[in-house]
Scaffold this motif. Structure first.
Motif, short mmCIF file in Angstrom:
data_model
loop_
_atom_site.label_atom_id
_atom_site.label_comp_id
_atom_site.label_asym_id
_atom_site.label_seq_id
_atom_site.Cartn_x
_atom_site.Cartn_y
_atom_site.Cartn_z
N ASP A 67 0.83 -1.21 0.00
CA ASP A 67 0.00 0.00 0.00
C ASP A 67 0.87 1.25 0.00
OD1 ASP A 67 -2.18 -1.65 0.15
OD2 ASP A 67 -2.49 -1.40 2.32
N VAL A 68 1.91 1.21 0.81
CA VAL A 68 2.79 2.39 0.91
C VAL A 68 3.47 2.63 -0.43
CG1 VAL A 68 4.73 3.44 2.13
CG2 VAL A 68 3.14 1.95 3.38
N PHE A 69 3.90 1.54 -1.09
CA PHE A 69 4.55 1.69 -2.39
C PHE A 69 3.59 2.29 -3.41
CE2 PHE A 69 6.32 0.07 -6.48
CZ PHE A 69 7.56 0.68 -6.40
N ALA A 70 2.34 1.84 -3.40
CA ALA A 70 1.36 2.37 -4.35
C ALA A 70 1.19 3.88 -4.12
CB ALA A 70 0.03 1.65 -4.19
N GLU A 71 1.18 4.29 -2.84
CA GLU A 71 1.04 5.72 -2.52
C GLU A 71 2.27 6.49 -3.01
OE1 GLU A 71 -0.01 6.64 1.64
OE2 GLU A 71 1.08 8.54 1.37
N LEU A 72 3.45 5.91 -2.76
CA LEU A 72 4.70 6.55 -3.19
C LEU A 72 4.70 6.73 -4.71
CD1 LEU A 72 8.24 5.09 -2.28
CD2 LEU A 72 7.73 6.01 -4.50
N CYS A 73 4.32 5.68 -5.43
CA CYS A 73 4.34 5.75 -6.90
C CYS A 73 3.41 6.85 -7.40
CB CYS A 73 3.93 4.40 -7.50
SG CYS A 73 5.15 3.12 -7.21
N ALA A 74 2.21 6.91 -6.81
CA ALA A 74 1.26 7.95 -7.22
C ALA A 74 1.82 9.33 -6.88
CB ALA A 74 -0.08 7.72 -6.53
N ALA A 75 2.44 9.45 -5.70
CA ALA A 75 2.98 10.75 -5.28
C ALA A 75 4.10 11.21 -6.20
CB ALA A 75 3.49 10.66 -3.83
N SER A 76 4.86 10.26 -6.75
CA SER A 76 6.02 10.64 -7.57
C SER A 76 5.63 11.00 -9.00
CB SER A 76 7.04 9.49 -7.60
OG SER A 76 6.58 8.45 -8.45
N GLU A 77 4.37 10.81 -9.36
CA GLU A 77 3.94 11.06 -10.74
C GLU A 77 4.27 12.49 -11.17
OE1 GLU A 77 -0.14 10.17 -11.60
OE2 GLU A 77 0.15 10.53 -13.75
N GLY A 78 4.93 12.58 -12.32
CA GLY A 78 5.29 13.90 -12.83
C GLY A 78 6.56 14.46 -12.20
N GLY A 79 7.06 13.80 -11.15
CA GLY A 79 8.33 14.23 -10.56
C GLY A 79 9.49 13.72 -11.39
N ARG A 80 10.71 14.11 -11.01
CA ARG A 80 11.85 13.69 -11.84
C ARG A 80 12.19 12.23 -11.62
NH1 ARG A 80 16.35 17.54 -10.90
NH2 ARG A 80 15.37 17.72 -8.87
N ALA A 81 12.04 11.73 -10.37
CA ALA A 81 12.18 10.29 -10.14
C ALA A 81 10.77 9.73 -10.18
CB ALA A 81 12.84 10.02 -8.80
N ASP A 82 10.29 9.45 -11.40
CA ASP A 82 8.89 9.10 -11.59
C ASP A 82 8.70 7.59 -11.54
OD1 ASP A 82 6.26 8.81 -12.44
OD2 ASP A 82 6.38 10.45 -13.89
N TYR A 83 7.99 7.13 -10.51
CA TYR A 83 7.73 5.70 -10.32
C TYR A 83 6.27 5.37 -10.67
CZ TYR A 83 11.95 4.85 -7.34
OH TYR A 83 13.22 4.70 -6.85
N SER A 84 5.55 6.32 -11.29
CA SER A 84 4.10 6.15 -11.36
C SER A 84 3.65 4.94 -12.17
CB SER A 84 3.43 7.43 -11.88
OG SER A 84 3.93 7.75 -13.16
N GLY A 85 4.54 4.40 -13.03
CA GLY A 85 4.15 3.22 -13.80
C GLY A 85 4.47 1.91 -13.10
N LEU A 86 4.95 1.99 -11.86
CA LEU A 86 5.40 0.77 -11.17
C LEU A 86 4.37 0.22 -10.19
CD1 LEU A 86 9.07 1.79 -10.27
CD2 LEU A 86 8.32 0.27 -12.11
N SER A 87 4.44 -1.09 -9.97
CA SER A 87 3.67 -1.74 -8.91
C SER A 87 4.51 -2.94 -8.47
CB SER A 87 2.33 -2.22 -9.44
OG SER A 87 2.56 -3.25 -10.40
N TYR A 88 4.17 -3.52 -7.32
CA TYR A 88 4.90 -4.72 -6.88
C TYR A 88 4.87 -5.78 -7.97
CZ TYR A 88 6.04 -3.57 -2.01
OH TYR A 88 6.59 -3.04 -0.89
N LYS A 89 3.70 -5.88 -8.60
CA LYS A 89 3.52 -6.89 -9.63
C LYS A 89 4.48 -6.68 -10.80
CE LYS A 89 -0.78 -9.10 -10.88
NZ LYS A 89 -2.20 -8.69 -10.90
N SER A 90 4.52 -5.43 -11.29
CA SER A 90 5.34 -5.19 -12.49
C SER A 90 6.82 -5.29 -12.15
CB SER A 90 4.99 -3.84 -13.11
OG SER A 90 5.46 -2.77 -12.31
N VAL A 91 7.20 -4.85 -10.96
CA VAL A 91 8.61 -4.90 -10.57
C VAL A 91 9.05 -6.36 -10.46
CG1 VAL A 91 10.23 -4.43 -8.70
CG2 VAL A 91 8.64 -2.66 -9.42
N GLU A 92 8.19 -7.17 -9.84
CA GLU A 92 8.54 -8.57 -9.67
C GLU A 92 8.56 -9.31 -11.01
OE1 GLU A 92 6.02 -10.83 -7.05
OE2 GLU A 92 7.58 -12.34 -6.78
N ALA A 93 7.55 -9.03 -11.85
CA ALA A 93 7.45 -9.75 -13.12
C ALA A 93 8.68 -9.53 -13.99
CB ALA A 93 6.19 -9.32 -13.85
N SER A 94 9.23 -8.31 -13.97
CA SER A 94 10.37 -8.07 -14.86
C SER A 94 11.69 -8.10 -14.11
CB SER A 94 10.18 -6.76 -15.62
OG SER A 94 9.70 -5.78 -14.76
#
Ligand SMILES: Nc1nc2c(c(=O)[nH]1)N[C@H]1C(S)=C(S)[C@@H](COP(=O)(O)OP(=O)(O)OC[C@H]3O[C@@H](n4cnc5c(=O)[nH]c(N)nc54)[C@H](O)[C@@H]3O)O[C@H]1N2
Ligand SMILES: Nc1nc2c(c(=O)[nH]1)N[C@H]1C(S)=C(S)[C@@H](COP(=O)(O)OP(=O)(O)OC[C@H]3O[C@@H](n4cnc5c(=O)[nH]c(N)nc54)[C@H](O)[C@@H]3O)O[C@H]1N2
Ligand SMILES: [Mo]
Length: 677
Positions: free
Chosen positions: A482-509
């Motif tokens: 949950d915290v990661f999902a919040e972090l990713c949303a918060a980083s959207e549009g920032g320079r370190a942009d994680y908004s396209g990430l989730s535990y699922k996508s990070v693990e899958a690749s």
């Protein structure tokens, strides 16, 4: 890592990841021993008053005491009387939550972390020149394909042994390696060319190499014209770094300077990497900038297999510097002083923008002010042991002692925890889930594989429990996903942009390089191929002048002391000093050249008093031909009177606020029996 648990025995082995190769250093192989280690903290500890010993207590008593101390302090002295000190070893989720705890629940501007002591000079320089700090803007594999690699102040063979395989491969393909280090380290031993420069002389070295490159026609004018700005101004400064002058400043011979320039100038692709040796100086930003200038002038950026990078140190040294535990920073590399960034984060956090504090001060400045009138009076430390690792540590020890309340969250009773009023036992790496971002900007998922001891909480649980007591229960979760999902949303549009990430996508690749967002849904292994991240898209040259260490050897303190690491110990040693096979037969030492030792009547193993303007340390002598005769070396892994940081100079780089860990002036004297230590 493969983690194998059988009947409480945890054994660890390397795991080959997609595209990467498995490899661990000895600290990795033995890390399983720390899981069930006997001195592991198993319940909170509290002190009834300053003079009474720590005693076990319940979690509700512990968190109530912390909440009380915070409320009392803030009622009496205001919100900024409470401070937070974090660490680059913490997961992204924890780093993000520590920042949120400080800004939202505590409302204090005083938060910073040990990464300030680590790669802050590189981060500042890289941001300034490229517009974006991702330590390595390319994957590790590029090292294996580079024609030449230049390591400035990195002892990779001891500090990142698994990464050495890329250098071995590079050499097997006919590539060259240059190492700039005042010591002939195991890394330097493997080099084509070792430049054994004087501590603190990297600006002169890099400028000198660029001077020769200009004269020999190695500079890439097309690249400079197409992709950079500011070269004319730089060229003027470089003019005065002629070889004889550079030899005099650095101690590197003129033929060696020419040979280095030739290797760099003739290679088809060059990777230049700095590490702490070139960064932990009061001119650390200049030193990194001088190496960036050299890389850019040679046209070695914007393609595969070349470029400039820094070898970020801690497990999450990269992610730990992106999401808000830095004094001036909001998640996603947003800025606490930028009105638009403040408005964005206030909205994400659902608070009024005026409630967001202004930027605080850097790690050493925060620690220096402890217990003082305008400083922090109640401090929460999570993931650092500043008693051992902060510069000028005698004064830090006193500052910690002057606090009204010190709370430390740790796995073990570190030296800092031993001084605390409250110790909070936390789960460690294998016992909890979280993400880390590695040195090349790749976000990795680390999953829990063993349960933590019964009476231990995770850092996220501690943060959210405390936030609840402070009245912010709804805004803090304790599930890392949950915290990661919040972090990713918060980083959207920032320079370190994680908004396209989730535990699922990070693990899958098996790891994804940021930025990862709608524009780059699969992540970005290589940055700056088309454009740099500066406003005009061009990399920027900044002229730099050699200044040298702020403290030069003198009659009273005639030698340079430089500090750093050894293979078997990690940082302040809280973890590695508890692993038998890592400590057998080793201990604190000061390394010096046999000729210097002979002059001072010091032999191998003699106890030596090392003194600087800040204090004294007493350690055994180790003699080595690998040292310069004007410099000695101490690792900083040991506590008490063996602390290298009793000696180090806390003078700060004006831009990065990095202390000068790598150069101060000391005297040396054998300690004779009965002379009164
Ligand atoms: N074994 C081990 N590995 C570690 C760690 C650990 O504690 N132990 N810590 C991790 C962390 S957090 C970090 S930041 C990294 C650090 O990794 P490194 O930066 O490789 O480690 P250091 O030993 O601090 O410094 C590297 C070298 O800088 C040299 N040096 C000193 N002064 C100068 C100078 O003025 N100029 C130049 N060019 N070189 C100089 C030193 O002689 C030393 O060999 O290691 C990580 N890995
Ligand atoms: N003289 C000198 N001093 C230096 C340096 C140098 O080269 N020379 N290098 C500097 C650098 S680069 C660095 S990075 C710093 C590092 O120095 P420190 O910040 O002191 O780093 P560590 O020793 O890793 O401290 C981490 C602490 O957190 C605990 N810990 C580990 N994992 C967790 C966790 O998940 N949660 C919690 N709550 N605690 C955890 C560990 O047990 C340990 O006590 O030292 C700096 N100091
Ligand atoms: Mo570090």
């Amino acid at each position: 890592m493969n983690i194998d648990v059988r009947q409480d025995q945890v054994s660890i082995s390397p795991r080959a990841s997609k595209g990467g190769r498995g490899g661990l250093c000895r600290k990795g192989w033995t890390a399983g021993e720390l899981i069930g280690e006997g001195s592991r903290l198993r319940s909170p500890l509290i002190r009834d008053n300053r003079s009474s010993p720590l005693r076990p207590c319940s979690w509700s008593e512990a968190l109530e005491a912390l909440h009380d101390a915070i409320s009392r302090s803030q009622a009496k002295y205001g919100p900024d009387s409470v401070g937070v000190f974090g660490g680059g070893g913490l997961t992204n989720e924890k780093a993000y939550y520590l920042g949120k705890l400080a800004r939202v629940a505590l409302g204090t501007r005083f938060i910073d972390y040990n990464g300030r002591f680590c790669m802050s000079s590189a981060a500042t320089a890289i941001n300034r020149s490229f517009g974006l700090d991702r330590g390595m803007p390319f994957p590790f594999e590029d090292i294996a394909n580079a024609g030449a690699v230049f390591l400035a102040g990195s002892n990779m063979a001891e500090t990142m042994p698994p990464a050495m395989r890329y250098l071995r491969e590079q050499r097997e393909r006919g590539g060259s390696l240059i190492v700039a280090d005042p010591r002939r380290t195991p890394t330097a031993e493997t080099a084509t060319l070792h430049l054994q420069l004087r501590p603190g002389s990297d600006v002169a070295l890099a400028n000198g190499l660029l001077h020769i490159a200009l004269e020999e026609g190695y500079v890439d004018e097309d690249f400079i014209a197409a992709r950079t700005s500011g070269f004319d101004e730089l060229e003027e400064t470089i003019g005065s770094y002629w070889p004889a002058r550079v030899e005099a400043i650095t101690g590197v011979s003129i033929p060696a300077l020419f040979r280095a320039a030739e290797i760099l100038g003739q290679a088809d692709s060059v990777i230049v990497l700095t590490a702490r040796g070139a960064e932990q100086h009061a001119s650390g930003v200049d030193m990194v900038t001088a190496y960036i200038n050299l890389t850019l002038a040679l046209g070695q950026a914007g393609r595969a297999n070349c470029g400039f990078g820094t070898l970020t140190g801690q497990g999450n040294g990269q992610g730990g510097r992106e999401h808000g535990q830095k004094a001036d920073q909001l998640p996603g590399y947003r800025s606490l002083s930028e009105p638009r960034d403040r408005a964005h984060m206030a909205k994400v956090w659902g608070i009024d923008v005026d409630r967001l504090p202004q930027p605080g001060v850097s790690a050493y400045e925060l620690l220096r002010g402890l217990g003082r009138e305008t400083g922090v009076r109640c401090l929460l430390v999570m993931g650092s042991n500043p008693f051992v690792s902060a510069p000028n540590s005698d004064s830090i020890e006193k500052g910690l002692d002057q606090l009204d309340f010190l709370a430390v969250a740790d796995l073990f009773l570190s030296e800092t925890a031993a001084q605390a009023d409250l110790v909070l036992p936390t789960a460690q790496w294998a016992e909890e889930t979280g993400t880390m971002t590695n040195a090349e900007g790749k976000v990795l998922l680390r999953k829990r594989s063993v349960p933590p001891p019964a009476e231990v909480k995770t850092d996220l649980e501690i943060i959210s429990d405390l936030a609840r007591r402070l009245g912010y229960g709804d805004a803090f979760q304790s599930d890392p996903e949950d915290v990661f999902a919040e972090l990713c949303a918060a980083s959207e549009g920032g320079r370190a942009d994680y908004s396209g990430l989730s535990y699922k996508s990070v693990e899958a690749s098996d790891g994804v390089h940021w930025p990862c967002n709608a524009v780059a849904p699969l992540g970005t292994p290589r940055l700056f191929l088309e454009t740099f991240s500066t406003p005009d898209g061009r990399a920027r040259f900044y002229p730099t002048e050699h200044r040298g260490p702020r403290e030069e050897p003198c009659e009273q303190y005639p030698y340079y002391l430089t500090t750093g690491r050894t293979l078997l110990q990690y940082q302040s040693g809280t973890q590695t000093r508890r692993v038998g096979t890592l400590t057998e037969g080793t201990g604190a030492f000061v390394e010096m050249h046999p000729l210097l030792a002979k002059m001072l009547k010091i032999e191998e193993g003699t106890l030596v008093r090392v003194s600087s303007r800040r204090g004294q340390a007493i350690v055994a002598a180790r003699l080595s031909q690998n040292m310069r005769t004007d410099s000695v070396f101490m690792p900083f892994h040991w506590p008490n009177s063996e602390r290298a940081n009793l000696l180090t100079n806390p003078v700060l780089d004006p831009l990065s606020k990095m202390p000068e860990f790598k150069a101060c002036a000391v005297s040396l004297a054998a300690v004779h029996a009965g002379s009164g230590i």
